[in-house]
Design a protein around this motif. Structure first.
Motif, short mmCIF file in Angstrom:
data_model
loop_
_atom_site.label_atom_id
_atom_site.label_comp_id
_atom_site.label_asym_id
_atom_site.label_seq_id
_atom_site.Cartn_x
_atom_site.Cartn_y
_atom_site.Cartn_z
N TRP A 292 4.33 -4.88 -43.65
CA TRP A 292 4.61 -3.98 -44.76
C TRP A 292 3.73 -4.34 -45.94
O TRP A 292 3.26 -3.50 -46.68
N LYS A 293 3.49 -5.62 -46.06
CA LYS A 293 2.64 -6.09 -47.14
C LYS A 293 1.97 -7.36 -46.68
O LYS A 293 2.60 -8.22 -46.09
N GLU B 164 8.59 -3.66 -56.48
CA GLU B 164 9.12 -5.00 -56.71
C GLU B 164 7.95 -5.89 -57.12
O GLU B 164 6.93 -5.94 -56.45
N TYR C 52 1.16 -14.07 -48.53
CA TYR C 52 2.52 -13.59 -48.77
C TYR C 52 2.72 -12.38 -47.88
O TYR C 52 2.04 -11.36 -48.05
N ARG D 156 -0.44 -9.98 -48.44
CA ARG D 156 -1.11 -10.32 -49.67
C ARG D 156 -1.80 -11.66 -49.51
O ARG D 156 -1.22 -12.60 -48.97
N THR E 103 2.08 -10.31 -57.64
CA THR E 103 1.75 -9.11 -56.88
C THR E 103 2.95 -8.18 -56.91
O THR E 103 3.98 -8.50 -57.50
N ALA E 104 2.80 -7.03 -56.31
CA ALA E 104 3.90 -6.08 -56.26
C ALA E 104 4.05 -5.62 -54.82
O ALA E 104 3.13 -5.75 -54.02
N VAL E 105 5.23 -5.13 -54.49
CA VAL E 105 5.44 -4.53 -53.18
C VAL E 105 6.02 -3.14 -53.43
O VAL E 105 6.87 -2.97 -54.29
N VAL F 167 6.45 -9.58 -57.68
CA VAL F 167 6.69 -10.87 -57.05
C VAL F 167 5.81 -11.92 -57.73
O VAL F 167 4.60 -11.76 -57.82
N VAL G 35 5.27 -9.56 -46.04
CA VAL G 35 6.57 -8.90 -46.06
C VAL G 35 6.65 -8.07 -44.79
O VAL G 35 5.72 -7.34 -44.46
#
Ligand code: SF4
Ligand code: SF4
Lengths: 196, 402, 194
Positions: free
Chosen positions: B359-360, C83, B349, B362, C71-73, C85, B351
Motif C-alpha cells: 500500500w505504501k 495519515e 517504511y 517509503r 511521510t504521509a499515507v 507518519v 504499509v
C-alpha cells in the motif's frame, strides 16, 4: 564478539617540509611508477595486469551467473520449449513481455504464437527466468543489442529463439541445485547433434 | 563571520554587490545532479540554496503498482553505488512485516553482500572526491578497486550494478563454487590498490589543505538535520545502525565503528577510509563463519519454491503459479526497518493492507537528509570549499531524488 | 557530544515505556497506540502534534533528537483520509517511536515541526509535493522534486500512474533578467520562426 567505537587517528599537522614540492612529486611518482613497471614487466612476460579491456576486439570473461538479455530456448526439433503459460509476463516488473498463446497438436499442447520482448524496457532483472516453470526463457550472455531505430528494440519470437546447446553454460548454472531427468544433459545433447 | 572584503577603504570606493551564480545541475566537479545557487561576495558564500529533484523517478508510485517482490529491482536503483544494501534493507523490512526470517546462510551472505557494496560505495566516494579535487590517478585506482568488487557482485548474482540479489525470505541464488577464494583474492586486490590511494592522498598537503577545517558543522546541528552515517560519525557521534540496532549477523561479528574528532571533511575522509578496512574484516569473518544449509525459506506462502520441485511435483507447480500471479500476502500492518547504508541510516517504511501489493513503500534515504545540511556546511565558506564538502556529503542522486 | 559509548541496543521491553510516558503526559491527545512487530507507535490528534513533538524531543527521559523520516499515507476511502507518519529516534538513548496523526481531505493542514527538528524542512516539502498536505508554519513550503506547474499530487491513490502532464511553457523569470536572456539567445541563434 562485539563492535567497538574507536576514534580514527589524524596524521600530524602539516609541517613546512611536507609541503615542499619536489619531495612530494617524487613520492607520488614512486606510486605511479610502481604501477607502470609492474604492468610493463607483466606485459613483456605475456601476462596482462592492466584492467582495461580493448573492447570490440576483446570481450570480458563473464561468470556463468551473468545475466544478459533474456532469450527463448529452442529445442532440437526447432520449436520453442515455452508453453505460453504467461508466468513470465506476470512476473516482469516493467511489463515488457507480450504473449499470444495458441494450441498445437504436439505433446506440449500450447505454444506462444507471438512472444515479444520490448528490450528498450527490459532491465535484465531475471524475474522471468525465475518464474518460468519450464526453463523456457533464460538469461543469455548477450548484451550488445543496441539498435539505431526504436522499432529495432522490439524482439519477436524468431529473433529470441536460441538453440539449446548454445545456452548450455547458463542451463547448467541454473540447474546446479537439482536434476531434470526429462531434459538431456549437455553431453547427451552434443552426442545427439553429432549423430545428426 | 565577516563576509565583506577585508580592506574597508576598498569598500568605500568601490561599489560591490553580491553575485549570484548557479553551480549545477551538471557541474563537472560535483558527482551528482544537483543545483546549488550561490550568492557570493567575492569568493565568500553569503547564502546558498540547494535544489534536488533532477533524478526523481517516482520510486514509491512504481513500487505501489507492483507485487511485493517486484519492488526489489527498483531498490537497486536507489543508491546505485551500493545496490546490495538497498536490496537487503527492503527485504528485511518486508520480512519483518511478513513475520518471517531467512535461514542463517542467507543472513551471512547478505552481510557479505552489504559489506561488499559498502566498499564499492566508499571507493566511488573517495575516488570521485579525488577526481574533483583534480587528482586523476587515485580515481583510476579507486575505479579499478571497485571493479574488483563488481566482479564479486557478478559472481554472486550475475549483474554488476543492478544486482536484484536479495529476495523476501532468501536470496536469488546460492554461491558458485570457489566464491570464498575469489572473494578473498578480489578484496585483497582492492585493498592493495587502496593502499596506493592512501599513499597518494592521505598525506598529500594539497588534498589535506582543501579538506582540513572545511565543511564543519557541530554534532548537534547534524543530528537536528537528520544527518547520519560517516558524516555524523566524523563529528564524533558513534551512531551506526549495525551497532546500535544489530540486524542480520552483525551482533556476532567483531568490528570497529570509526569516529572522527573534528568533524571536518578530512575526518569524513578518514572515517570512510577506516570503514573500508572494517568492511574487509567483516567479510573475512563472515566467510569464515558461513554456515551450510539452504539459502531460501521453505515456505510456499512467501518464497518461490525451488526449481527442481517445480519441475517434478504438482503442489510446488501450483504454488509457483499462485505466488507469481497473486504475490505473497502479508498481514495488514506497518513496519519500519533501518539498515546502515553506505551514507547513513537507510530505512524502509512499508504499509500493507493484506493484499499482494504494497500500500505504501517509503524509503528513508540518507542522502536526502545529508544534502539538506549542505547549505549550513558551506555558509560563510569559500567557493572552493563547496567541492570537497559536496564530495564528502556524497549525495547520490538516485537515492536522494528517488 | 560524548555518547560514543552508548549501550549497543535498547531492550525491547523499554519500547512501550515511551508510549506509557506519552499517555501520562497527554491523556487527551492520544488516539491509540500499538507496537506491531515491536515498532512503538502512537497515534495522536493533529492539534497536539507540535506539543507532543516538543515534549518528545526535550523530555530528559525520552530525548528524541533525531527525526528520521516524515511521510504521509493516503488511506483513500477511510474518513480522515491522510495519515502523517513521523519516525523518531533518540541517538543518545537508542529507542525509536513512530508518531502518527490523521488529517482530512478537505483541509489537509497540520502544524510544521521544522521548529522542533531542522531536518523536517525538506521532508515536509517532499510530503507537500507528493500528497498536497500543507504544513502550517513551514518557512519555505514549495515543491521539491517536481516543478511548480505540476498538476495534482502524484502519490495520492487517485492519481493514475500513467497520467500525462501538460507541457510547460517558458517560465517567467525575473522580468528584466528574462529579457536579457531572450535577447542574448536571439543574438546567438537567430529568431525562432513564429
Ligand atoms: S529480465 Fe526482467 S524486465 Fe526483462 S523481460 Fe525478464 S522479467 Fe522483464
Ligand atoms: S513462463 Fe516460461 S513457459 Fe510460461 S510463457 Fe513464459 S517462457 Fe513460456
Amino acid at each position: 564478539m562485539a563492535s567497538r567505537v574507536v576514534t580514527v587517528e589524524r596524521p600530524p599537522r602539516l609541517r613546512a617540509v611536507d609541503t615542499m614540492g619536489p619531495l612530494l612529486i617524487v613520492r607520488g611518482l614512486l606510486v605511479t611508477a610502481r604501477h607502470f613497471f609492474r604492468n610493463l614487466f607483466a606485459f613483456m612476460r605475456g601476462r596482462r595486469t592492466i584492467a582495461t579491456i580493448l573492447y570490440p576486439e576483446e570481450k570480458m570473461a563473464w561468470s556463468p551467473a551473468m545475466r544478459g538479455m533474456p532469450v527463448l530456448v529452442q529445442m532440437e526439433n526447432g520449436k520453442e520449449r515455452c508453453v505460453a503459460c504467461g508466468l513470465c509476463e506476470w512476473a516482469c516488473p516493467v511489463d515488457c513481455i507480450t504473449i499470444y498463446p495458441a494450441e498445437t497438436a504436439d505433446e506440449i499442447e500450447r505454444y506462444p504464437e507471438i512472444f515479444d520482448i520490448d528490450m528498450s524496457r527490459c532491465m535484465f532483472c531475471g524475474f522471468c527466468e525465475e518464474a518460468c516453470p519450464e526453463e523456457a526463457i533464460v538469461m543469455s550472455q548477450r548484451v550488445a543489442i543496441a539498435t539505431t531505430e526504436w522499432r529495432g528494440s522490439l524482439w519477436h519470437k524468431r529473433d529470441l529463439l536460441v538453440p539449446v546447446h548454445e545456452l548450455d553454460p547458463r542451463l547448467r548454472y541454473i540447474r546446479r541445485g537439482y536434476d531434470r531427468p526429462d531434459v538431456p544433459t549437455p553431453a547427451q545433447t552434443a552426442e545427439r547433434l553429432e549423430k545428426r | 563571520m565577516d563576509a565583506g572584503p577585508t580592506n574597508p577603504s576598498l569598500t568605500n570606493d568601490l561599489h560591490t554587490q553580491p553575485m549570484e551564480i548557479q553551480m549545477g545541475p551538471s557541474h563537472p566537479s560535483t558527482h551528482g545532479t544537483v543545483k546549488i545557487t550561490l550568492k557570493l561576495d567575492g569568493e565568500r558564500i553569503l547564502d546558498s540554496e540547494v535544489e534536488v529533484g533532477y533524478l526523481h523517478r517516482g520510486f514509491e508510485k512504481e513500487c505501489e503498482s507492483g507485487e511485493w517482490y517486484q519492488a526489489i529491482p527498483y531498490t537497486d536503483r536507489l543508491n546505485y553505488a551500493s545496490p546490495m544494501i538497498n536490496n537487503v534493507g527492503y527485504c528485511l523490512a518486508a520480512e519483518k512485516l511478513f513475520g518471517v526470517e531467512a535461514p542463517p546462510r542467507a543472513q551471512y551472505l547478505r552481510t557479505i553482500a552489504s559489506e561488499l557494496s559498502r566498499m564499492a560505495d566508499h571507493f566511488t566516494c573517495i575516488g570521485a572526491s579525488a577526481l574533483e579535487l583534480a587528482a586523476l590517478t587515485p580515481f583510476l585506482y579507486c575505479v579499478q578497486a571497485r571493479e574488483q568488487i563488481y566482479d564479486l557482485h557478478e559472481s554472486l548474482c550475475g549483474a554488476r550494478v543492478t544486482t536484484n540479489y536479495v529476495r523476501i525470505g532468501g536470496l536469488q541464488s546460492d554461491l558458485q563454487p570457489g566464491f570464498a577464494e575469489l572473494c578473498r583474492e578480489k578484496v585483497a586486490a582492492a585493498l592493495t590498490l587502496f593502499g596506493d590511494v592512501d599513499e597518494l592522498l592521505t598525506k598529500n598537503p594539497i588534498f589535506r589543505e582543501r579538506m582540513e577545517g572545511t565543511g564543519t558543522l557541530p554534532a548537534d546541528a547534524l543530528i537536528a538535520y537528520g544527518v547520519t552515517g560517516p558524516l555524523l560519525r566524523a563529528a564524533g557521534v558513534g551512531f551506526d545502525v549495525r551497532r546500535a540496532e544489530p540486524y542480520l549477523v552483525y551482533d556476532r561479528l567483531d568490528f570497529e565503528v570509526p569516529v572522527g574528532s573534528r568533524g571536518d571533511n578530512y575526518d569524513r575522509y578518514l572515517v570512510r577510509f577506516e570503514e573500508l578496512r572494517q568492511s574487509a574484516r567483516i567479510i573475512e569473518q563472515a566467510l569464515r563463519d558461513l554456515p551450510d544449509g539452504p539459502v531460501d525459506l521453505d515456505d510456499p506462502r512467501f518464497r518461490w519454491p525451488a526449481k527442481g520441485k517445480v519441475f517434478n511435483r504438482m503442489e510446488e507447480l501450483i504454488d509457483q503459479f499462485k505466488l507469481v500471479t497473486e504475490g505473497m500476502r502479508p498481514p495488514a500492518g506497518e513496519v519500519y526497518q533501518a539498515v546502515e547504508g553506505a551514507n547513513g541510516e537507510l530505512g524502509f517504511y512499508l504499509v500493507s493492507n493484506g493484499t499482494g501489493k504494497p500500500w505504501k513503500c517509503r524509503c528513508r534515504a540518507p542522502s536526502f537528509s545529508n544534502t539538506q545540511a549542505l547549505r549550513d556546511m558551506i555558509q560563510g565558506a569559500l567557493l572552493a570549499d563547496v567541492v570537497p564538502t559536496f564530495d564528502m556529503v556524497n549525495m547520490i542522486g538516485g537515492e536522494c531524488d528517488r | 557530544m560524548s555518547d560514543g559509548e552508548q549501550a549497543p541496543s535498547a531492550a525491547p521491553a523499554a519500547e512501550p515505556a515511551v508510549l506509557a510516558r506519552l499517555r501520562v503526559r497527554f491523556p487527551d491527545a492520544i488516539v491509540g497506540t500499538h507496537a506491531y512487530r515491536g515498532d512503538a507507535t502512537a497515534e495522536i490528534t493533529p492539534a497536539a502534534l507540535l506539543d507532543v513533538c516538543t515534549f518528545l524531543r526535550d523530555d530528559p527521559g525520552l530525548r528524541f533528537d533525531f527525526l528520521a523520516d516524515v511521510t504521509a499515507v493516503d488511506y483513500l476511502g477511510s474518513m480522515p483520509r491522510f495519515e502523517l507518519v513521523y519516525h523518531l529516534r533518540s541517538i543518545v538513548q537508542g529507542h525509536r517511536v513512530r508518531v502518527k496523526t490523521r488529517v482530512s481531505e478537505e483541509s489537509p493542514r497540520v502544524a510544521s515541526v521544522t521548529s522542533v527538528w531542522r531536518g523536517a524542512n525538506w521532508l515536509e516539502r517532499e510530503t507537500y509535493d507528493m500528497y498536497g498536505i500543507v504544513f502550517e508554519g513551514h518557512p519555505d513550503l514549495r515543491r521539491i522534486y517536481l516543478y511548480e506547474e505540476f498538476q495534482g499530487y502524484p502519490l495520492r491513490k487517485d492519481y493514475p500512474k500513467e497520467k500525462r502532464q501538460p507541457l510547460v511553457t517558458v517560465r517567467d523569470v525575473a522580468p528584466e533578467q528574462g529579457e536579457r536572456t531572450v535577447a542574448r539567445e536571439q543574438q546567438r541563434y537567430g529568431r525562432w520562426p513564429d
